[in-house]
Design a protein around this motif. Structure first.
Motif, PDB file in Angstrom:
ATOM      1  N   MET A   1     -64.357 -50.209  70.917  1.00  0.00           N
ATOM      2  CA  MET A   1     -64.308 -51.519  70.326  1.00  0.00           C
ATOM      3  C   MET A   1     -63.211 -51.528  69.274  1.00  0.00           C
ATOM      4  N   PRO A   2     -62.388 -52.567  69.185  1.00  0.00           N
ATOM      5  CA  PRO A   2     -61.353 -52.647  68.148  1.00  0.00           C
ATOM      6  C   PRO A   2     -61.976 -52.633  66.759  1.00  0.00           C
ATOM      7  N   ALA A   3     -61.199 -52.199  65.800  1.00  0.00           N
ATOM      8  CA  ALA A   3     -61.714 -52.078  64.434  1.00  0.00           C
ATOM      9  C   ALA A   3     -62.097 -53.423  63.835  1.00  0.00           C
ATOM     10  N   GLY A   4     -61.412 -54.496  64.171  1.00  0.00           N
ATOM     11  CA  GLY A   4     -61.758 -55.815  63.650  1.00  0.00           C
ATOM     12  C   GLY A   4     -61.022 -56.145  62.365  1.00  0.00           C
ATOM     13  N   THR A   5     -61.489 -57.191  61.680  1.00  0.00           N
ATOM     14  CA  THR A   5     -60.904 -57.657  60.430  1.00  0.00           C
ATOM     15  C   THR A   5     -61.929 -57.465  59.321  1.00  0.00           C
ATOM     16  N   PHE A   6     -61.490 -56.960  58.177  1.00  0.00           N
ATOM     17  CA  PHE A   6     -62.382 -56.673  57.066  1.00  0.00           C
ATOM     18  C   PHE A   6     -61.813 -57.237  55.778  1.00  0.00           C
ATOM     19  N   HIS A   7     -62.683 -57.695  54.883  1.00  0.00           N
ATOM     20  CA  HIS A   7     -62.300 -57.991  53.510  1.00  0.00           C
ATOM     21  C   HIS A   7     -62.333 -56.653  52.782  1.00  0.00           C
ATOM     22  N   THR A   8     -61.215 -56.281  52.166  1.00  0.00           N
ATOM     23  CA  THR A   8     -61.120 -54.951  51.570  1.00  0.00           C
ATOM     24  C   THR A   8     -60.742 -55.012  50.098  1.00  0.00           C
ATOM     25  N   PHE A   9     -60.955 -53.880  49.436  1.00  0.00           N
ATOM     26  CA  PHE A   9     -60.453 -53.622  48.094  1.00  0.00           C
ATOM     27  C   PHE A   9     -59.294 -52.654  48.232  1.00  0.00           C
ATOM     28  N   ARG A  10     -58.256 -52.851  47.439  1.00  0.00           N
ATOM     29  CA  ARG A  10     -57.134 -51.900  47.426  1.00  0.00           C
ATOM     30  C   ARG A  10     -57.261 -51.041  46.169  1.00  0.00           C
ATOM     31  N   ILE A  11     -57.187 -49.735  46.370  1.00  0.00           N
ATOM     32  CA  ILE A  11     -57.263 -48.773  45.267  1.00  0.00           C
ATOM     33  C   ILE A  11     -55.951 -48.019  45.232  1.00  0.00           C
ATOM     34  N   GLU A  12     -55.285 -48.024  44.081  1.00  0.00           N
ATOM     35  CA  GLU A  12     -53.997 -47.337  43.935  1.00  0.00           C
ATOM     36  C   GLU A  12     -54.112 -46.253  42.879  1.00  0.00           C
ATOM     37  N   SER A  13     -53.439 -45.125  43.135  1.00  0.00           N
ATOM     38  CA  SER A  13     -53.403 -44.048  42.147  1.00  0.00           C
ATOM     39  C   SER A  13     -52.032 -43.391  42.165  1.00  0.00           C
ATOM     40  N   THR A  14     -51.653 -42.846  41.025  1.00  0.00           N
ATOM     41  CA  THR A  14     -50.404 -42.108  40.895  1.00  0.00           C
ATOM     42  C   THR A  14     -50.721 -40.827  40.145  1.00  0.00           C
ATOM     43  N   GLY A  15     -50.204 -39.706  40.649  1.00  0.00           N
ATOM     44  CA  GLY A  15     -50.419 -38.428  39.997  1.00  0.00           C
ATOM     45  C   GLY A  15     -49.145 -37.608  39.976  1.00  0.00           C
ATOM     46  N   HIS A  16     -49.129 -36.590  39.132  1.00  0.00           N
ATOM     47  CA  HIS A  16     -47.958 -35.726  38.987  1.00  0.00           C
ATOM     48  C   HIS A  16     -48.404 -34.279  39.099  1.00  0.00           C
ATOM     49  N   ARG A  17     -47.596 -33.488  39.761  1.00  0.00           N
ATOM     50  CA  ARG A  17     -47.859 -32.047  39.802  1.00  0.00           C
ATOM     51  C   ARG A  17     -47.439 -31.436  38.470  1.00  0.00           C
ATOM     52  N   ILE A  18     -48.135 -30.434  38.047  1.00  0.00           N
ATOM     53  CA  ILE A  18     -47.890 -29.832  36.737  1.00  0.00           C
ATOM     54  C   ILE A  18     -46.608 -29.002  36.720  1.00  0.00           C
ATOM     55  N   ARG A  19     -46.330 -28.244  37.770  1.00  0.00           N
ATOM     56  CA  ARG A  19     -45.239 -27.268  37.718  1.00  0.00           C
ATOM     57  C   ARG A  19     -43.925 -27.728  38.332  1.00  0.00           C
ATOM     58  N   ASP A  20     -43.884 -28.898  38.934  1.00  0.00           N
ATOM     59  CA  ASP A  20     -42.621 -29.403  39.476  1.00  0.00           C
ATOM     60  C   ASP A  20     -42.604 -30.929  39.366  1.00  0.00           C
ATOM     61  N   PRO A  21     -41.423 -31.536  39.467  1.00  0.00           N
ATOM     62  CA  PRO A  21     -41.325 -32.983  39.243  1.00  0.00           C
ATOM     63  C   PRO A  21     -41.706 -33.817  40.476  1.00  0.00           C
ATOM     64  N   VAL A  22     -42.887 -33.603  41.019  1.00  0.00           N
ATOM     65  CA  VAL A  22     -43.344 -34.341  42.196  1.00  0.00           C
ATOM     66  C   VAL A  22     -44.349 -35.410  41.755  1.00  0.00           C
ATOM     67  N   THR A  23     -44.132 -36.616  42.240  1.00  0.00           N
ATOM     68  CA  THR A  23     -45.046 -37.729  41.994  1.00  0.00           C
ATOM     69  C   THR A  23     -45.717 -38.089  43.318  1.00  0.00           C
ATOM     70  N   VAL A  24     -47.035 -38.197  43.304  1.00  0.00           N
ATOM     71  CA  VAL A  24     -47.786 -38.558  44.504  1.00  0.00           C
ATOM     72  C   VAL A  24     -48.454 -39.903  44.247  1.00  0.00           C
ATOM     73  N   LYS A  25     -48.174 -40.863  45.123  1.00  0.00           N
ATOM     74  CA  LYS A  25     -48.801 -42.182  45.042  1.00  0.00           C
ATOM     75  C   LYS A  25     -49.692 -42.361  46.258  1.00  0.00           C
ATOM     76  N   ARG A  26     -50.918 -42.814  46.020  1.00  0.00           N
ATOM     77  CA  ARG A  26     -51.880 -43.050  47.096  1.00  0.00           C
ATOM     78  C   ARG A  26     -52.409 -44.470  46.988  1.00  0.00           C
TER      79      ARG A  26
END
Length: 67
Positions: A1-26
């Motif tokens: 069955m297809p997934a369909g249509t949903f009313h959703t909430f969007r959750i955003e986060s941003t994090g940084h690694r401690i030992r190198d200049p990497v930024t992760v956005k989810r």
């Protein structure tokens, strides 16, 4: 069955690694009253300001409710 249509909430986060200049956005889209996990997820990792390390998107394509 297809997934369909949903009313959703969007959750955003941003994090940084401690030992190198990497930024992760989810970003997650969730419909907690319908499904107990995310509907879609987008993850981006960057080195410094401009160099993309990875970008990944996962989406629900079908769903069958439990009985």
């Amino acid at each position: 069955m297809p997934a369909g249509t949903f009313h959703t909430f969007r959750i955003e986060s941003t994090g940084h690694r401690i030992r190198d200049p990497v930024t992760v956005k989810r970003t997650y889209w969730v419909a907690p009253e319908k499904i107990a996990r995310f509907i879609a997820q987008h993850v981006t990792a960057k080195w410094g300001r401009d160099r993309f390390l990875t970008t990944d998107r996962t989406e629900l394509v079908s769903f069958t409710p439990g009985r």
